[in-house]
Design an enzyme around this catalytic site. Structure first.
Site, PDB file in Angstrom:
ATOM      1  CE  LYS A 253      29.124 -10.369  -3.400  1.00 44.51           C
ATOM      2  NZ  LYS A 253      29.731 -10.294  -2.084  1.00 44.51           N
ATOM      3  NE  ARG A 258      36.956 -15.901  -5.583  1.00 46.29           N
ATOM      4  CZ  ARG A 258      36.863 -14.989  -6.546  1.00 46.29           C
ATOM      5  NH1 ARG A 258      36.684 -13.713  -6.247  1.00 46.29           N
ATOM      6  NH2 ARG A 258      36.939 -15.352  -7.812  1.00 46.29           N
ATOM      7  NE  ARG A 273      39.736  -9.821  -2.851  1.00 43.23           N
ATOM      8  CZ  ARG A 273      38.711  -9.111  -3.263  1.00 43.23           C
ATOM      9  NH1 ARG A 273      37.500  -9.580  -3.105  1.00 43.23           N
ATOM     10  NH2 ARG A 273      38.878  -7.966  -3.809  1.00 43.23           N
ATOM     11  CG  PHE A 342      32.128 -19.380  -7.017  1.00 44.60           C
ATOM     12  CD1 PHE A 342      33.095 -18.815  -7.817  1.00 44.60           C
ATOM     13  CD2 PHE A 342      32.046 -19.011  -5.681  1.00 44.60           C
ATOM     14  CE1 PHE A 342      33.984 -17.897  -7.298  1.00 44.60           C
ATOM     15  CE2 PHE A 342      32.947 -18.094  -5.146  1.00 44.60           C
ATOM     16  CZ  PHE A 342      33.916 -17.532  -5.960  1.00 44.60           C
ATOM     17  NE  ARG A 413      37.010  -4.317  -8.428  1.00 46.73           N
ATOM     18  CZ  ARG A 413      36.708  -5.084  -7.388  1.00 46.73           C
ATOM     19  NH1 ARG A 413      35.528  -5.675  -7.330  1.00 46.73           N
ATOM     20  NH2 ARG A 413      37.553  -5.265  -6.406  1.00 46.73           N
ATOM     21  CE  LYS A 419      30.918  -5.744  -5.706  1.00 48.70           C
ATOM     22  NZ  LYS A 419      32.133  -5.641  -4.962  1.00 48.70           N
TER      23      LYS A 419
HETATM   24  P1  AMP Z   1      33.000  -8.090  -2.919  1.00 51.97           P
HETATM   25  O1  AMP Z   1      33.915  -8.712  -1.920  1.00 51.97           O
HETATM   26  O2  AMP Z   1      31.894  -7.308  -2.295  1.00 51.97           O
HETATM   27  O3  AMP Z   1      33.761  -7.340  -4.006  1.00 51.97           O
HETATM   28  O4  AMP Z   1      32.232  -9.261  -3.702  1.00 51.97           O
HETATM   29  C1  AMP Z   1      32.905 -10.212  -4.500  1.00 51.97           C
HETATM   30  C2  AMP Z   1      33.210 -11.431  -3.666  1.00 51.97           C
HETATM   31  O5  AMP Z   1      32.043 -12.182  -3.389  1.00 51.97           O
HETATM   32  C3  AMP Z   1      34.093 -12.427  -4.358  1.00 51.97           C
HETATM   33  O6  AMP Z   1      35.442 -12.059  -4.317  1.00 51.97           O
HETATM   34  C4  AMP Z   1      33.826 -13.695  -3.560  1.00 51.97           C
HETATM   35  O7  AMP Z   1      34.688 -13.734  -2.440  1.00 51.97           O
HETATM   36  C5  AMP Z   1      32.423 -13.507  -3.038  1.00 51.97           C
HETATM   37  N1  AMP Z   1      31.433 -14.469  -3.574  1.00 51.97           N
HETATM   38  C6  AMP Z   1      30.447 -15.035  -2.847  1.00 51.97           C
HETATM   39  N2  AMP Z   1      29.702 -15.851  -3.595  1.00 51.97           N
HETATM   40  C7  AMP Z   1      30.208 -15.815  -4.862  1.00 51.97           C
HETATM   41  C8  AMP Z   1      29.862 -16.447  -6.101  1.00 51.97           C
HETATM   42  N3  AMP Z   1      28.824 -17.275  -6.206  1.00 51.97           N
HETATM   43  N4  AMP Z   1      30.624 -16.150  -7.194  1.00 51.97           N
HETATM   44  C9  AMP Z   1      31.671 -15.297  -7.106  1.00 51.97           C
HETATM   45  N5  AMP Z   1      32.042 -14.669  -5.973  1.00 51.97           N
HETATM   46  C10 AMP Z   1      31.316 -14.920  -4.846  1.00 51.97           C
END
Ligand code: AMP
Length: 547
Positions: A253, A258, A273, A342, A413, A419
């Site tokens: 991650k 994004r 995003r 990814f 979602r 995550k």
């Molecule tokens: P969050 O922003 O905490 O909701 O975490 C999700 C976000 O992690 C996604 O929207 C991506 O921007 C980011 N992300 C980073 N690495 C990855 C990955 N390998 N696959 C999907 N999302 C990722």
């Protein structure tokens, strides 16, 4: 459709609290919208352009107050409009209460009665405001808006003002539009939902459902250049992943922003995003795509800032790229960025949304070997824990666990992407208010009211005043000041525009805040420049975390 008819229907929808009845009213409206179906499907959600289009009306509250005041005649000033707003709390009610059209003579022809406003005309005019740019465009926007308000009857003014400020608030979200299209044109909810995900355009979906039914909906394809919503992740553990899926696909991650890459075979376009076009801010990503890919494609990934050794830098660093819009070359020297792709949604005429993740990943690797992330499939929690330690030791945020068989579901979602971050005790909350600081901070905001997203607005969960340096206070002030709606004493009402990441120790029930909950020890972690209020954490999520 006359705009007065639309406004009357919107008022009826706003007055209805039962979900099923609301869907029925919206379905009737869609059924009667005729040529204006596309515009009506957008207007009920407070949109003037499709969700995939990042064109903004770019009319701030002040400009709107000025146009309203002018239409209300000589005795009303923009300050009066603002004062009334502070008293009644909502721009639609203010606009409705004003005696607009005092200067109708200036606009009218013949007998002095202007033609009634139509939905098509409102849509055309608002779009012309959105595209007005360059010197004098503020005056043009103000004049054009005045022209609309000057012809509006009270109820029309109510919804026009809300539409202009992007605050429709009649309780119609995407789910209602989906269900209403299904009901009005006898299509299944699933078919409508899928078409919405693929096209990101409720107008196209409503028209297709009416004209070509389910067969038409299922024939809607991705289009290069028309971004879809990003698939989203929930938090979860490796054990949960393995129990649900047998095997888990593990990826790093990355802590960046994004991007969705749309390559038409000649020029790449990059979308954030929030579906904003950010191509010009990321020239090296454009170069990387142009170098490696020779067929049209849609890819999903994360852009990360790196230091000269390639070590990832904190998320805030990559944001500098987006702030220095006008000086990308300088920003490029300042902060280098790297793409980690990814996912692959489309290659060379073939949509891959329904193709399983592992196969999509293979397609990605074939096309973009240098930037594709590593994917390891494992059913061993220890091996997954090792991958996590490795990712953390390289300076990344953690790991993502994905269902290897899962399809790509834009905007969802769901349970297929999890995550795992070491620190999950933060929420992304919208700033909806502030209080002036004290002492040497008296000319800056010192405390910020943060809110969760609800079905038709935002409700506060706490006030954040700690974790903010003096420098950050100044930045936050500059960032929020243009969004101030009104002030009473030391309290400031701010339109939802900026999202804070807020750390906390515990969620408690609380009668103090409209959400019914309060965060214990909330502290400021950072601004989520990559998120819009629509991406903030919801009341539903807060409830789940609480329970
Ligand atoms: P969050 O922003 O905490 O909701 O975490 C999700 C976000 O992690 C996604 O929207 C991506 O921007 C980011 N992300 C980073 N690495 C990855 C990955 N390998 N696959 C999907 N999302 C990722």
């Amino acid at each position: 459709m006359d705009f007065a008819d639309f406004a009357a229907r919107a008022a009826a929808i706003e007055g209805e609290s039962a979900d099923l009845e609301t869907i029925g009213l919206v379905a009737d409206l869609f059924g009667d919208a005729g040529e204006d179906l596309g515009a009506v499907a957008r207007f009920v959600q407070g949109r003037i352009v499709p969700a995939h289009d990042d064109t903004k009306l770019d009319v701030g509250p002040t400009l709107c107050y000025e146009a309203l005041a002018r239409a209300a005649g000589r005795n009303v000033s923009a300050a009066d409009v603002e004062a009334e707003l502070a008293a009644v709390g909502e721009i639609g009610a203010v606009a409705e209460s004003l005696d607009l059209g005092g200067q109708r003579g200036l606009e009218a022809f013949g007998d002095g009665t202007p033609d009634p406003l139509t939905v098509a005309e409102v849509q055309r005019t608002l779009r012309s405001i959105a595209t007005a740019s360059g010197g004098g465009s503020t005056d043009t926007k103000r004049n054009t808006l005045f022209g609309l308000f000057n012809r509006a009857e009270p109820l029309e003014a109510r919804y026009l003002a809300r539409l202009v400020l992007g605050e429709m608030r009649i309780g119609v979200g995407e789910g209602t539009v989906r269900d209403a299209v299904a009901e009005a044109f006898e299509a299944s909810t699933e078919a409508v939902e899928r078409a919405l995900q693929v096209s990101n355009d409720c107008g196209v979906v409503a028209r297709t459902a009416r004209e070509d039914g389910e067969a038409g909906l299922s024939a809607i394809r991705l289009r290069v250049g028309r971004p879809v919503k990003a698939m989203l992740a929930q938090t979860g553990t490796a054990i949960e992943a393995i129990e649900s899926w047998g095997d888990a696909a593990v990826e790093t991650k990355f802590d960046g922003v994004r991007v969705q890459i749309h390559y038409d075979g000649e020029t790449p376009r990059l979308f954030s995003r929030n579906l904003e076009d950010v191509t010009d801010s990321l020239p090296e990503v454009v170069d990387a795509v142009e170098r490696s890919i020779d067929v049209p494609a849609i890819l999903d990934g994360e852009v990360v800032a790196v230091d000269p050794d390639g070590t990832p830098l904190p998320f805030q660093e990559v944001l500098r790229r987006f702030r220095r819009k006008h000086d990308v070359a300088a920003a490029r020297e300042d902060v280098a960025v790297e793409l980690h792709a990814f996912d692959c949604l489309h290659v060379d005429g073939e949509d891959l949304l329904d193709t399983p993740l592992e196969r999509r990943h293979e397609r990605l690797r074939e096309r973009l070997p240098d930037a594709a992330v590593d994917l390891t499939v494992s059913d061993d929690p220890d091996a997954i824990a090792d991958l996590e330690s490795e990712a953390l030791s390289k300076g990344h945020e953690g790991i993502m666990l994905k269902n290897p068989e899962s399809t790509y579901t834009p905007g969802k979602r769901g349970q297929n992407w999890l995550k795992r971050k070491p620190d999950v005790e933060t929420l992304d909350l919208v700033v909806t208010g502030a209080e002036w600081g004290e002492g040497r901070r008296a000319n800056l905001f010192g405390t910020f009211v943060v809110s969760v997203r609800t079905d038709d607005g935002y409700e506060p969960v706490g006030k954040v005043a700690t974790g903010i340096t003096d420098g950050e206070l100044e930045t936050l002030h500059e960032r929020l000041e243009p969004h101030v709606r009104s002030e009473t004493g030391t309290e400031v009402d701010i339109e939802p525009a900026v999202v804070f990441e807020v750390g906390y120790e515990e969620i408690q029930r609380s009668p103090t805040y409209g959400s019914g909950y309060a965060l214990r020890f909330p502290r400021f972690v950072g601004i989520r420049e990559d998120k819009s209020p629509a991406d903030a954490d919801s009341l539903e999520r807060l409830r789940r975390l609480y329970s």
